[in-house]
Design an enzyme around this catalytic site. Structure first.
Site, PDB file in Angstrom:
ATOM      1  N   ASP A  93       7.256 -24.694 -19.519  1.00  0.00           N
ATOM      2  CA  ASP A  93       6.051 -23.933 -19.848  1.00  0.00           C
ATOM      3  C   ASP A  93       6.145 -22.451 -20.065  1.00  0.00           C
ATOM      4  O   ASP A  93       7.312 -22.167 -19.377  1.00  0.00           O
ATOM      5  CB  ASP A  93       4.871 -24.027 -18.522  1.00  0.00           C
ATOM      6  CG  ASP A  93       5.351 -23.591 -17.493  1.00  0.00           C
ATOM      7  OD1 ASP A  93       6.396 -23.917 -16.969  1.00  0.00           O
ATOM      8  OD2 ASP A  93       4.393 -22.917 -16.547  1.00  0.00           O
ATOM      9  N   GLU A 152       5.313 -23.606 -13.817  1.00  0.00           N
ATOM     10  CA  GLU A 152       6.109 -22.582 -13.164  1.00  0.00           C
ATOM     11  C   GLU A 152       5.457 -21.146 -13.336  1.00  0.00           C
ATOM     12  O   GLU A 152       5.062 -20.443 -12.391  1.00  0.00           O
ATOM     13  CB  GLU A 152       7.644 -22.594 -13.605  1.00  0.00           C
ATOM     14  CG  GLU A 152       8.476 -21.887 -12.612  1.00  0.00           C
ATOM     15  CD  GLU A 152       8.658 -20.315 -12.553  1.00  0.00           C
ATOM     16  OE1 GLU A 152       9.002 -19.609 -11.776  1.00  0.00           O
ATOM     17  OE2 GLU A 152       8.211 -19.732 -13.650  1.00  0.00           O
TER      18      GLU A 152
HETATM   19 ZN   LIG Z   1      10.945 -18.654 -15.587  1.00  0.00          ZN
END
Ligand SMILES: [Zn+2]
Length: 381
Positions: free
Chosen positions: A74, A139
């Site tokens: 992501d 994340e």
């Molecule tokens: Zn990162």
């Protein structure tokens, strides 16, 4: 044909995987690894009120040692895409530089590790041990339905990891100049001081909470320690002071302040909370106050030893220079691995991460691929 990190990075950048969207990035990586013989799993996690997150676990081999590479596909949003010289999801290469959101944070590093692992496996057919990819799509977001749960899921399946490299962009000027062997902890809180509101001309009938709040803030900003062997000094920053009183003739009834501490291994979350509460109590005297804590992240350090030595030697073999072992900067998903295995962060040069025109020289991709490849060679030798 050896696998090229550039091609993999371009394919990943072309997937619009802005958190929480999968965007095709995990599908691409899964397919690539599957074709090379990896056993792959797509694992989705959800939580009430949060978007469902797609994650990937891929493993090859059965025995020990078990080396895991961790990362996230992501990316943060591109912002105003018209401000990019090369469109944010184009994966364009110009003058030897690859452009695109995620080029350094951290589709580039995933591509390097994928190329390194696939080329290593192709050249070492009977390699012992296991290599895994633990790739999350969460994340840059709340990090709730990603690495934490994927690690629990893997443990429940009986997976045991020996060592982990997280591909966050740790390099400062040159690829491989810095490895993060630990991360400071982070603890945030909101202090609320209760007073008694009243007319500013009649302070004897009121109790101004700002007096006690100022004393508390003084007390908690005093030094926390002198640093430690692997860490700089812990630091507390007051990030907001909030009273919200628009009138000059009113003593407010309540005052708040928010703070964040980045702390080293002289402290734990628990000991730090106790210390800050004690200082605040002393400073507040008879005035009532409370501290509401945000979810913390704990400090960790992977002490230099055989694993860190292997990494350092591999970097030095490729770059000609031993890397700095650092614990500075923010947190990463490495903090979630510390309870499972030894872990460090090692990735590309981070200067353009999260910026418009995020980019990496193609030569850096080749160099990081060479470093990862050496690490695998030395690790499984
Ligand atoms: Zn990162």
């Amino acid at each position: 044909m050896p696998h090229s990190a550039l091609e993999i990075a371009q394919a990943l950048i072309r997937c619009r995987s802005v958190t929480p969207a999968e965007g095709g990035a995990l599908c691409y990586l899964q397919d690539l690894l599957k074709r090379a013989g990896f056993e792959t799993h797509r694992v989705k996690f959800s939580e009430p009120g949060m978007p469902e997150i797609d994650n990937l676990y891929a493993k090859i081999g059965r025995g020990v040692p078990h080396f895991v590479f961790a990362g996230h596909t992501d990316v943060v949003p591109a912002g105003d895409e018209t401000r990019w010289k090369h469109s944010a999801f184009s994966g364009d290469v110009a003058n030897g530089v690859l452009f695109g959101r995620g080029a350094v944070d951290m589709k580039g590093a995933i591509a390097c590790f994928a190329a390194a692992a696939l080329n290593h496996l192709a050249a070492n057919k009977n390699s012992k041990g296991s290599i895994s990819f633990l790739i999350t799509g969460d994340e840059e977001g709340p990090a709730v339905n990603g690495t934490v749960k994927l690690l629990q899921w893997a443990k429940a399946r009986g997976e045991q990891f020996d060592h982990c490299v997280v591909g966050e962009p740790t390099s400062v000027d040159v690829v491989g100049d810095t490895i993060k062997i630990g991360r400071r902890g982070s603890l945030s809180g909101t202090i609320t001081v209760a007073g008694k509101s009243g007319h500013a001309a009649y302070p004897q009938r009121a109790e101004n909470p700002i007096r006690a709040l100022v004393n508390i803030l003084h007390a908690i900003q005093e030094p926390l320690d002198e640093g430690s062997w692997h860490f700089e000094k812990s630091n507390l920053e007051v990030v907001s002071v909030d009273v919200g009183n628009a009138a000059f003739n009113v003593i407010p009834g309540e005052a708040k302040a928010r703070f964040n501490v980045r702390f080293n291994d002289n402290h734990s979350v628990a000991s730090l909370k106790t210390e800050l509460l004690e200082r605040s109590k002393k400073a507040a005297g008879a005035t009532q106050f409370r501290i509401d804590w945000e979810p913390p992240s704990d400090v960790f350090v992977t002490k230099p030893g055989p694993f860190v030595d292997t990494l350092s030697a591999s970097v030095a073999e490729v770059t000609g220079k031993k890397p700095q072992l650092s614990t500075s900067g923010g947190t990463s998903d490495a903090r979630f691995f510390k309870d499972y295995c030894e872990v460090v962060d090692l990735g590309l040069v981070g200067q353009t991460m999260h910026q418009v025109d995020e980019s990496t020289p193609v030569a850096d991709l080749d160099r990081l691929t060479a470093i990862y490849r050496k690490i695998l060679e030395r690790y499984f030798a």
